[in-house]
Design a protein around this motif. Sequence first.
Motif, PDB file in Angstrom:
ATOM      1  N   ASP A 288       0.870  -1.174   0.000  1.00  0.00           N
ATOM      2  CA  ASP A 288       0.000   0.000   0.000  1.00  0.00           C
ATOM      3  C   ASP A 288       0.907   1.223   0.000  1.00  0.00           C
ATOM      4  N   PHE A 289       0.998   1.909  -1.127  1.00  0.00           N
ATOM      5  CA  PHE A 289       1.929   3.033  -1.278  1.00  0.00           C
ATOM      6  C   PHE A 289       1.731   4.084  -0.194  1.00  0.00           C
ATOM      7  N   LEU A 290       0.485   4.318   0.192  1.00  0.00           N
ATOM      8  CA  LEU A 290       0.195   5.369   1.173  1.00  0.00           C
ATOM      9  C   LEU A 290       0.638   4.990   2.580  1.00  0.00           C
ATOM     10  N   ASN A 291       0.841   3.714   2.804  1.00  0.00           N
ATOM     11  CA  ASN A 291       1.242   3.239   4.130  1.00  0.00           C
ATOM     12  C   ASN A 291       2.453   2.315   4.023  1.00  0.00           C
ATOM     13  N   SER A 292       3.416   2.704   3.194  1.00  0.00           N
ATOM     14  CA  SER A 292       4.579   1.850   2.946  1.00  0.00           C
ATOM     15  C   SER A 292       5.607   1.927   4.063  1.00  0.00           C
ATOM     16  N   GLN A 293       5.512   2.947   4.936  1.00  0.00           N
ATOM     17  CA  GLN A 293       6.303   3.043   6.163  1.00  0.00           C
ATOM     18  C   GLN A 293       7.796   2.836   5.923  1.00  0.00           C
ATOM     19  N   GLY A 294       8.313   3.546   4.923  1.00  0.00           N
ATOM     20  CA  GLY A 294       9.745   3.519   4.664  1.00  0.00           C
ATOM     21  C   GLY A 294      10.243   2.322   3.889  1.00  0.00           C
ATOM     22  N   GLU A 295       9.341   1.429   3.482  1.00  0.00           N
ATOM     23  CA  GLU A 295       9.748   0.234   2.745  1.00  0.00           C
ATOM     24  C   GLU A 295      10.268   0.575   1.355  1.00  0.00           C
ATOM     25  N   LEU A 296       9.756   1.664   0.789  1.00  0.00           N
ATOM     26  CA  LEU A 296      10.113   2.043  -0.577  1.00  0.00           C
ATOM     27  C   LEU A 296      11.077   3.230  -0.537  1.00  0.00           C
ATOM     28  N   LYS A 297      12.322   2.995  -0.885  1.00  0.00           N
ATOM     29  CA  LYS A 297      13.342   4.042  -0.856  1.00  0.00           C
ATOM     30  C   LYS A 297      14.361   3.807  -1.966  1.00  0.00           C
ATOM     31  N   GLY A 298      15.042   4.885  -2.327  1.00  0.00           N
ATOM     32  CA  GLY A 298      16.178   4.774  -3.229  1.00  0.00           C
ATOM     33  C   GLY A 298      15.853   4.640  -4.695  1.00  0.00           C
ATOM     34  N   PHE A 299      14.663   5.069  -5.117  1.00  0.00           N
ATOM     35  CA  PHE A 299      14.307   4.964  -6.531  1.00  0.00           C
ATOM     36  C   PHE A 299      14.743   6.217  -7.294  1.00  0.00           C
ATOM     37  N   ASP A 300      15.207   5.983  -8.522  1.00  0.00           N
ATOM     38  CA  ASP A 300      15.617   7.085  -9.401  1.00  0.00           C
ATOM     39  C   ASP A 300      14.433   7.634 -10.186  1.00  0.00           C
ATOM     40  N   VAL A 301      13.482   6.763 -10.486  1.00  0.00           N
ATOM     41  CA  VAL A 301      12.297   7.149 -11.258  1.00  0.00           C
ATOM     42  C   VAL A 301      11.075   6.473 -10.645  1.00  0.00           C
ATOM     43  N   CYS A 302      10.027   7.255 -10.395  1.00  0.00           N
ATOM     44  CA  CYS A 302       8.719   6.724  -9.999  1.00  0.00           C
ATOM     45  C   CYS A 302       7.719   7.091 -11.082  1.00  0.00           C
ATOM     46  N   ILE A 303       6.885   6.129 -11.462  1.00  0.00           N
ATOM     47  CA  ILE A 303       5.913   6.340 -12.539  1.00  0.00           C
ATOM     48  C   ILE A 303       4.510   6.062 -12.019  1.00  0.00           C
ATOM     49  N   ASP A 304       3.600   6.972 -12.325  1.00  0.00           N
ATOM     50  CA  ASP A 304       2.200   6.828 -11.924  1.00  0.00           C
ATOM     51  C   ASP A 304       1.311   7.067 -13.130  1.00  0.00           C
ATOM     52  N   LYS A 305       0.554   6.045 -13.546  1.00  0.00           N
ATOM     53  CA  LYS A 305      -0.434   6.191 -14.609  1.00  0.00           C
ATOM     54  C   LYS A 305      -1.812   5.931 -14.014  1.00  0.00           C
ATOM     55  N   GLY A 306      -2.395   6.943 -13.400  1.00  0.00           N
ATOM     56  CA  GLY A 306      -3.759   6.833 -12.905  1.00  0.00           C
ATOM     57  C   GLY A 306      -3.919   6.505 -11.438  1.00  0.00           C
ATOM     58  N   THR A 307      -2.833   6.151 -10.745  1.00  0.00           N
ATOM     59  CA  THR A 307      -2.972   5.791  -9.333  1.00  0.00           C
ATOM     60  C   THR A 307      -3.329   6.987  -8.469  1.00  0.00           C
ATOM     61  N   PHE A 308      -2.689   8.117  -8.710  1.00  0.00           N
ATOM     62  CA  PHE A 308      -3.041   9.309  -7.938  1.00  0.00           C
ATOM     63  C   PHE A 308      -4.485   9.712  -8.221  1.00  0.00           C
ATOM     64  N   ASP A 309      -4.929   9.542  -9.459  1.00  0.00           N
ATOM     65  CA  ASP A 309      -6.341   9.785  -9.791  1.00  0.00           C
ATOM     66  C   ASP A 309      -7.242   8.932  -8.906  1.00  0.00           C
ATOM     67  N   ALA A 310      -6.903   7.644  -8.816  1.00  0.00           N
ATOM     68  CA  ALA A 310      -7.762   6.715  -8.077  1.00  0.00           C
ATOM     69  C   ALA A 310      -7.776   7.033  -6.586  1.00  0.00           C
ATOM     70  N   VAL A 311      -6.592   7.224  -5.982  1.00  0.00           N
ATOM     71  CA  VAL A 311      -6.565   7.468  -4.540  1.00  0.00           C
ATOM     72  C   VAL A 311      -7.213   8.808  -4.194  1.00  0.00           C
ATOM     73  N   SER A 312      -7.215   9.738  -5.144  1.00  0.00           N
ATOM     74  CA  SER A 312      -7.855  11.033  -4.908  1.00  0.00           C
ATOM     75  C   SER A 312      -9.360  10.917  -4.765  1.00  0.00           C
ATOM     76  N   LEU A 313      -9.916   9.794  -5.229  1.00  0.00           N
ATOM     77  CA  LEU A 313     -11.360   9.569  -5.159  1.00  0.00           C
ATOM     78  C   LEU A 313     -11.772   8.780  -3.926  1.00  0.00           C
ATOM     79  N   ASN A 314     -10.813   8.521  -3.044  1.00  0.00           N
ATOM     80  CA  ASN A 314     -11.096   7.764  -1.824  1.00  0.00           C
ATOM     81  C   ASN A 314     -12.203   8.448  -1.017  1.00  0.00           C
ATOM     82  N   PRO A 315     -13.268   7.725  -0.669  1.00  0.00           N
ATOM     83  CA  PRO A 315     -14.377   8.345   0.060  1.00  0.00           C
ATOM     84  C   PRO A 315     -14.003   8.799   1.472  1.00  0.00           C
ATOM     85  N   ASP A 316     -12.929   8.268   2.021  1.00  0.00           N
ATOM     86  CA  ASP A 316     -12.541   8.585   3.398  1.00  0.00           C
ATOM     87  C   ASP A 316     -11.298   9.462   3.433  1.00  0.00           C
TER      88      ASP A 316
END
Length: 237
Positions: A136-164
Amino acid sequence: MEETTENTHGCGDISGPGEDRCSDNDFGPSKLGTRQYWEDAYQKELETFKDIGDVGEIWFGEGSMSRILRWMERANIPENTAILDIGTGNGALLVELAKSGYSNLMGIDYSPASVELAKNVLQAEDLTDVTVKEVDFLNSQGELKGFDVCIDKGTFDAVSLNPDNTNQVKQLYVEALKDALKDQGHFAITSCNWTKEQLLDRFSDGFEFVQELPTPSFQFGGKKGNSVTALIFKRVH
């Protein structure tokens, strides 16, 4: 050549021609923002893939992947660059990146069915060196580090629609992205819900705008617009 059509599969709300999309709150929550929606969707795609080998729909169409690959080529992104595909879905982008020679790839998704589907798709292409994890990218708690490139095709769109806690979710995304990217690392985002101005504002803290990628345009009532926005940012401290 600029594409003239694009599949905006999955978009929660695309404003019509001439409509103002500059408000950060101009569309409401949706089931598209829920984990259960995506788990159900990818479970169906997984079953279809196992039955007939169909990988399912490609988010924003194949043109969106080609656009990212062209940018990476022009930007001279090395083939051993650490790349994170945020919300990998069926893993189609990972397949194209691997076939283009990129060797340090990771895809993540919070849907177990998505992860299984992506692994199956990669295995069918004999691409066994690509890492796919249930995270879960929003709750990765430091698991994801050290990337040179991050790519998002629609994920930010989807999480932006979260009802909560919609606003909190968007901020969590920005903070997770900051943690995942190295200093001077690049972030490529493709969105059908957010305009260039909105994305510039949302990622103003900790990121520097690099460029806008050309996307299909339409003309209606004498006004010209784009149904998809694709931007490149750089992580700055």
